[in-house]
Design a protein around this motif. Sequence first.
Motif, PDB file in Angstrom:
ATOM      1  N   LEU A 111       0.828  -1.201   0.000  1.00 49.42           N
ATOM      2  CA  LEU A 111       0.000   0.000   0.000  1.00 49.42           C
ATOM      3  C   LEU A 111       0.865   1.254   0.000  1.00 49.42           C
ATOM      4  O   LEU A 111       0.601   2.217  -0.737  1.00 49.42           O
ATOM      5  N   VAL A 112       1.902   1.263   0.835  1.00 48.91           N
ATOM      6  CA  VAL A 112       2.784   2.430   0.920  1.00 48.91           C
ATOM      7  C   VAL A 112       3.600   2.596  -0.364  1.00 48.91           C
ATOM      8  O   VAL A 112       3.791   3.709  -0.860  1.00 48.91           O
ATOM      9  N   SER A 113       4.064   1.488  -0.919  1.00 52.90           N
ATOM     10  CA  SER A 113       4.896   1.575  -2.124  1.00 52.90           C
ATOM     11  C   SER A 113       4.109   2.101  -3.322  1.00 52.90           C
ATOM     12  O   SER A 113       4.683   2.729  -4.222  1.00 52.90           O
ATOM     13  N   LYS A 114       2.785   1.859  -3.342  1.00 54.96           N
ATOM     14  CA  LYS A 114       1.962   2.268  -4.484  1.00 54.96           C
ATOM     15  C   LYS A 114       1.318   3.640  -4.309  1.00 54.96           C
ATOM     16  O   LYS A 114       0.696   4.151  -5.242  1.00 54.96           O
ATOM     17  N   MET A 115       1.463   4.252  -3.123  1.00 56.16           N
ATOM     18  CA  MET A 115       0.793   5.525  -2.895  1.00 56.16           C
ATOM     19  C   MET A 115       1.470   6.645  -3.687  1.00 56.16           C
ATOM     20  O   MET A 115       2.637   6.544  -4.087  1.00 56.16           O
ATOM     21  N   GLU A 116       0.721   7.718  -3.920  1.00 55.98           N
ATOM     22  CA  GLU A 116       1.311   8.899  -4.537  1.00 55.98           C
ATOM     23  C   GLU A 116       2.460   9.389  -3.660  1.00 55.98           C
ATOM     24  O   GLU A 116       2.343   9.419  -2.435  1.00 55.98           O
ATOM     25  N   PRO A 117       3.596   9.761  -4.251  1.00 58.36           N
ATOM     26  CA  PRO A 117       4.792  10.076  -3.458  1.00 58.36           C
ATOM     27  C   PRO A 117       4.571  11.205  -2.445  1.00 58.36           C
ATOM     28  O   PRO A 117       3.759  12.100  -2.655  1.00 58.36           O
ATOM     29  N   TRP A 118       5.292  11.096  -1.346  1.00 60.51           N
ATOM     30  CA  TRP A 118       5.362  12.144  -0.310  1.00 60.51           C
ATOM     31  C   TRP A 118       6.846  12.403  -0.071  1.00 60.51           C
ATOM     32  O   TRP A 118       7.633  11.470  -0.007  1.00 60.51           O
ATOM     33  N   GLU A 119       7.208  13.659   0.074  1.00 56.99           N
ATOM     34  CA  GLU A 119       8.615  14.030   0.206  1.00 56.99           C
ATOM     35  C   GLU A 119       9.353  13.165   1.225  1.00 56.99           C
ATOM     36  O   GLU A 119       8.925  13.041   2.375  1.00 56.99           O
ATOM     37  N   GLN A 120      10.463  12.567   0.769  1.00 58.14           N
ATOM     38  CA  GLN A 120      11.430  11.846   1.605  1.00 58.14           C
ATOM     39  C   GLN A 120      10.890  10.548   2.211  1.00 58.14           C
ATOM     40  O   GLN A 120      11.522   9.975   3.099  1.00 58.14           O
ATOM     41  N   PHE A 157       3.453  -0.473  13.204  1.00 60.38           N
ATOM     42  CA  PHE A 157       4.003   0.164  12.010  1.00 60.38           C
ATOM     43  C   PHE A 157       4.399   1.596  12.354  1.00 60.38           C
ATOM     44  O   PHE A 157       3.811   2.219  13.249  1.00 60.38           O
ATOM     45  N   LYS A 158       5.391   2.112  11.659  1.00 63.52           N
ATOM     46  CA  LYS A 158       5.844   3.473  11.913  1.00 63.52           C
ATOM     47  C   LYS A 158       6.751   3.937  10.779  1.00 63.52           C
ATOM     48  O   LYS A 158       7.175   3.147   9.927  1.00 63.52           O
ATOM     49  N   PHE A 159       7.076   5.232  10.800  1.00 61.96           N
ATOM     50  CA  PHE A 159       8.093   5.791   9.926  1.00 61.96           C
ATOM     51  C   PHE A 159       9.338   6.065  10.774  1.00 61.96           C
ATOM     52  O   PHE A 159       9.284   6.836  11.735  1.00 61.96           O
ATOM     53  N   VAL A 160      10.437   5.444  10.427  1.00 63.76           N
ATOM     54  CA  VAL A 160      11.704   5.653  11.132  1.00 63.76           C
ATOM     55  C   VAL A 160      12.472   6.778  10.447  1.00 63.76           C
ATOM     56  O   VAL A 160      12.632   6.780   9.220  1.00 63.76           O
ATOM     57  N   HIS A 161      12.956   7.718  11.244  1.00 67.47           N
ATOM     58  CA  HIS A 161      13.725   8.839  10.716  1.00 67.47           C
ATOM     59  C   HIS A 161      15.179   8.411  10.522  1.00 67.47           C
ATOM     60  O   HIS A 161      15.886   8.124  11.479  1.00 67.47           O
ATOM     61  N   ASP A 162      15.613   8.344   9.268  1.00 68.60           N
ATOM     62  CA  ASP A 162      17.002   8.016   8.934  1.00 68.60           C
ATOM     63  C   ASP A 162      17.739   9.331   8.687  1.00 68.60           C
ATOM     64  O   ASP A 162      17.592   9.951   7.627  1.00 68.60           O
ATOM     65  N   LYS A 163      18.514   9.771   9.675  1.00 67.99           N
ATOM     66  CA  LYS A 163      19.186  11.066   9.571  1.00 67.99           C
ATOM     67  C   LYS A 163      20.261  11.068   8.496  1.00 67.99           C
ATOM     68  O   LYS A 163      20.520  12.099   7.877  1.00 67.99           O
ATOM     69  N   SER A 164      20.892   9.921   8.260  1.00 70.71           N
ATOM     70  CA  SER A 164      21.990   9.871   7.297  1.00 70.71           C
ATOM     71  C   SER A 164      21.513  10.080   5.863  1.00 70.71           C
ATOM     72  O   SER A 164      22.226  10.658   5.034  1.00 70.71           O
ATOM     73  N   THR A 165      20.309   9.605   5.561  1.00 74.10           N
ATOM     74  CA  THR A 165      19.779   9.742   4.197  1.00 74.10           C
ATOM     75  C   THR A 165      18.660  10.771   4.104  1.00 74.10           C
ATOM     76  O   THR A 165      18.110  10.985   3.020  1.00 74.10           O
ATOM     77  N   THR A 167      15.563  10.614   5.222  1.00 78.08           N
ATOM     78  CA  THR A 167      14.354   9.946   4.753  1.00 78.08           C
ATOM     79  C   THR A 167      13.514   9.471   5.936  1.00 78.08           C
ATOM     80  O   THR A 167      14.013   9.334   7.061  1.00 78.08           O
ATOM     81  N   LEU A 168      12.240   9.215   5.657  1.00 75.74           N
ATOM     82  CA  LEU A 168      11.338   8.539   6.576  1.00 75.74           C
ATOM     83  C   LEU A 168      11.056   7.165   5.994  1.00 75.74           C
ATOM     84  O   LEU A 168      10.466   7.047   4.918  1.00 75.74           O
ATOM     85  N   LYS A 169      11.493   6.124   6.682  1.00 73.08           N
ATOM     86  CA  LYS A 169      11.375   4.760   6.168  1.00 73.08           C
ATOM     87  C   LYS A 169      10.206   4.046   6.851  1.00 73.08           C
ATOM     88  O   LYS A 169      10.180   3.928   8.080  1.00 73.08           O
ATOM     89  N   PHE A 170       9.271   3.558   6.044  1.00 74.60           N
ATOM     90  CA  PHE A 170       8.124   2.841   6.582  1.00 74.60           C
ATOM     91  C   PHE A 170       8.532   1.418   6.944  1.00 74.60           C
ATOM     92  O   PHE A 170       9.076   0.678   6.120  1.00 74.60           O
ATOM     93  N   VAL A 171       8.262   1.027   8.205  1.00 74.05           N
ATOM     94  CA  VAL A 171       8.600  -0.323   8.659  1.00 74.05           C
ATOM     95  C   VAL A 171       7.457  -0.897   9.492  1.00 74.05           C
ATOM     96  O   VAL A 171       6.682  -0.170  10.112  1.00 74.05           O
ATOM     97  N   CYS A 172       7.368  -2.216   9.492  1.00 72.39           N
ATOM     98  CA  CYS A 172       6.491  -2.952  10.393  1.00 72.39           C
ATOM     99  C   CYS A 172       7.366  -3.638  11.442  1.00 72.39           C
ATOM    100  O   CYS A 172       8.519  -3.966  11.170  1.00 72.39           O
TER     101      CYS A 172
END
Length: 331
Positions: A111-120, A157-165, A167-172
């Motif tokens: 579901l997340v991979s197919k959604m309309e993009p959101w910044e980062q 489920f959550k978005f993890v903040h990756d400071k190095s890249t 980005t907000l990474k969606f994980v379960c």
Amino acid sequence: MAKVTTINIYDINLNRIGVLYSWVSMVWEEGYNTLGDFQLELQQTDRALDLVQKDRYCGIDDSDTLMYIESVQIANGEILVNGFPATVILTHRVSTDVISNKNAETSMRDLVSKMEPWEQVELGESAGLDDKFEPQTSDHSLEEYCELIGAECDMGFKFVHDKSTKTLKFVCYKPDENINAKYSTLYGNISDVEYIQSDAEYKNVAIVAGAGEDEDRITVIAGATSSTGYERREVYIDARNEQPEEEESEEEYKERLIAYGEGELIELAQIESIAFTVHDEYVNLGDIVYAKIPEIGVSVKARVATMTITSEANGTTQAITIGEPLVLTRR
């Protein structure tokens, strides 16, 4: 837990644009498979006004996710900021995909991979969880999909903040039991206990009416069909929108209606939770913990459903709510 000493502010592209070192109060609440909440109260200054603006993020050292600012109010010399964990992004994207009898983690990630993009925003690493979501659900915001799937499969489920890249990474995720997290008023490591048990919206049997008219309408019963007496709580569900598919047999259609009804029942679950302030640093969101509250005659093993950090001038407190019990013993 450690005192919260700074709040980092990020723009929509996750560039850090400033730091707050003082505030009147802050409430930072994260949910395991629910949304959570964020409130920040500041003295009005030019610098604070420049930093805390709608569509920016806030971060603290004790959390691997961010809070998204959705509103800012200025009144009586104070700035009132309200928002939600970064998973609020999923409330702004919708899908019509039908999810049924599929791997839960894969379904949420798709579901997340197919959604309309959101910044980062991007997918993080898969946790390899093998739980299957067997009911049927469709036509929701992505956040509602994830809440329903997460609640049914005991998965966070959550978005993890990756400071190095940046980005907000969606994980379960689905933590195991935390053997260090044992709480009781007898141990002196909790306070402010609040116990909630409610059947106000609870239903466990769905009468699902599908295609057809009058006496020819196809109707099935889903949920705890063997329950009787006061333990049986029925709800009627009009599922006329779920029409038979081409080459689908009547039995297959009825099975799909049952799955649809079971999906609707997830939102009508019985509420039972215990909330308390913890006085140690061993617990994480989603951990399975043990709590013994002799004052209300309850011993329970359950997941940490929400974690709330409150920061004020007199210090920082951390409170948790444990959700639906995995093991419950009453006195």
